[in-house]
Design an enzyme around this catalytic site. Structure first.
Site, PDB file in Angstrom:
ATOM      1  N   ALA A 218       4.198   6.883  -1.479  1.00 56.92           N
ATOM      2  CA  ALA A 218       5.497   7.207  -2.085  1.00 56.92           C
ATOM      3  C   ALA A 218       5.310   8.069  -3.326  1.00 56.92           C
ATOM      4  CB  ALA A 218       6.250   5.921  -2.428  1.00 56.92           C
TER       5      ALA A 218
ATOM      6  N   VAL B 201       0.818  -1.206   0.000  1.00 53.01           N
ATOM      7  CA  VAL B 201       0.000   0.000   0.000  1.00 53.01           C
ATOM      8  C   VAL B 201       0.856   1.262   0.000  1.00 53.01           C
ATOM      9  CG1 VAL B 201      -0.171   0.104   2.536  1.00 53.01           C
ATOM     10  CG2 VAL B 201      -2.011   1.083   1.137  1.00 53.01           C
ATOM     11  N   LYS B 202       2.085   1.170   0.465  1.00 52.65           N
ATOM     12  CA  LYS B 202       2.960   2.346   0.573  1.00 52.65           C
ATOM     13  C   LYS B 202       3.389   2.914  -0.780  1.00 52.65           C
ATOM     14  CE  LYS B 202       3.184   2.719   5.077  1.00 52.65           C
ATOM     15  NZ  LYS B 202       2.643   3.903   5.771  1.00 52.65           N
ATOM     16  N   ASP B 203       3.174   2.167  -1.854  1.00 58.88           N
ATOM     17  CA  ASP B 203       3.461   2.715  -3.182  1.00 58.88           C
ATOM     18  C   ASP B 203       2.650   3.986  -3.422  1.00 58.88           C
ATOM     19  OD1 ASP B 203       5.005   0.477  -3.539  1.00 58.88           O
ATOM     20  OD2 ASP B 203       3.938  -0.274  -5.291  1.00 58.88           O
TER      21      ASP B 203
END
Length: 389
Positions: free
Chosen positions: A90, A85-87
């Site tokens: 970012a 999910v951090k894409d």
């Protein structure tokens, strides 16, 4: 002459069969894979890595849905191109730096991170041609350091100290970015500050929230997930509350060692952080800028024990074929408990943050489970998955 005739007949037969196959294959494929074709038509192709971020599937968790009488759904964020999910965060913090003029072609992104945000940033920076510098606690595994370096990041492991300490890895990252900005203003450098940069929250207001609403056709009763930076929970909560006129209930899921569950239950009293959890990237000792606007709008919170999270890692693998990390499993436990609270017929959505690939050497290890006091949390029929010593 007979051989020539036989050869001609074979060619004619092969060509006829091939035409028949072609004539049959296209309509048959369209009939069998109508959903896939509609999705493909809507998506088209993307210009780069960053275009592939988001638009992840929403998966029904059948066993839990049957047990609760609700429809329990997990947003498959492990299908983002960087694996988590951090894409989304970012991409948005980098894009925000570009739009504000802090980051120019050939510039440098600096972040303090021990997990998936660093991996997402490494992919995004490679795709966009930026240099990436990562500061992280030196308690992290060598494998994680090696992976970030493999993705092109410059990594500085530093002593693990409290957030308030000026030598905390986040503050060292900030100073590094400020130093680079003075040395090379032509290209620029930015500390992306994932915890308090609200571009993180905006990523989920503009992408994750709308995706969930539209994938459920607006038929969603509750959303729950854990929080580290606060971006996912706050952003999705903001969107769902607004689009449903407050009808969608939103709940925080919190691991041991985090203070946010007690903060919500006490009506805003912030306690000292103590203890810890096997989960990574979630739990918090303060209310971040990403979370502060929505924390008072949450409808409740749940504290999820590590025993429940590790059992759900194994259950999801066995019952759903989903190979999830402990943070994702904690979210699934929370979704189950929210579904029980909301009652039969309700629809509850959570976030499947990432897969178990980066944690398998621990989650499925006999020794690690025993060290953490979690060996007995694995039901007898699931012990077959403990394959590592």
């Amino acid at each position: 002459m007979a051989n020539v005739a036989r050869t001609s007949l074979r060619r004619f037969g092969t060509q006829t069969a091939r035409k028949a196959t072609v004539n049959y294959a296209a309509p048959a494929a369209e009939k069998v894979n109508q959903y896939g074709i509609r999705v493909s038509q809507a998506q088209g192709y993307v210009d780069s890595f960053t275009g592939a971020i988001g638009n992840t599937p929403l998966i029904k968790l059948h066993t839990l849905s049957k047990q609760t009488g609700a429809t329990v759904l997990g947003k498959a964020e492990f299908q983002n191109p960087g694996g988590s999910v951090k894409d989304r965060a970012a991409l948005y913090v980098v894009r925000d730096a570009e739009e504000s003029g802090l980051l120019k072609p050939g510039g440098t992104v600096v972040e303090g991170t021990a997990g998936n945000t660093g991996i997402g940033l490494a992919h995004v920076c490679r795709s966009k041609g930026y240099r990436l510098v990562i500061y992280m606690p030196n308690t992290q595994s060598q494998g994680k350091i090696d992976l970030l370096r493999l993705l092109g990041a410059e990594v500085y492991p530093v002593p693990a100290v409290a957030f308030e300490n000026p030598e905390n890895y986040n503050w060292q990252a900030k100073r590094h970015a400020e130093r680079l900005q003075k040395e090379d203003p032509e290209h620029g450098a930015v500390w992306t500050n994932q915890f308090d940069n609200v571009a993180n929250r905006r990523a989920h207001i503009e992408t994750t929230g709308p995706e969930i609403w539209n994938q459920t056709g607006g038929k969603i009763d509750a959303f729950t997930c854990a929080t580290g930076t606060g971006g996912t929970l706050a952003g999705v909560t903001r969107y769902l509350k607004d689009v449903s006129n407050g009808k969608v209930k939103c709940f925080l899921a919190d691991p041991p060692g985090s203070v946010l569950h007690s903060y919500i239950q006490s009506g805003g009293k912030l306690n000292e952080r103590s203890g810890g959890s096997i989960t990574e990237g979630i739990g918090q000792g303060r209310v971040t800028d990403n979370l502060k606007n929505e924390v008072k709008e949450l409808d409740g919170s749940l504290n999820i024990a590590d025993e429940k999270s590790i059992e759900m890692v194994y259950r999801c693998l066995d019952e759903e074929g989903l190979y999830l990390g402990a943070s994702s499993a904690l979210n699934v436990v929370a979704a189950k408990e929210v579904a029980e609270k909301m009652g039969p017929g309700s629809t509850v959505v959570t976030i499947l943050c990432d897969g178990a690939y980066r944690y398998a050497d621990r989650l499925f290890s006999q020794k690690w489970l025993e060290t953490k006091g979690l060996r007995n949390a694995i039901p007898k029929h699931l012990e077959k998955y403990i394959i590592l010593p």
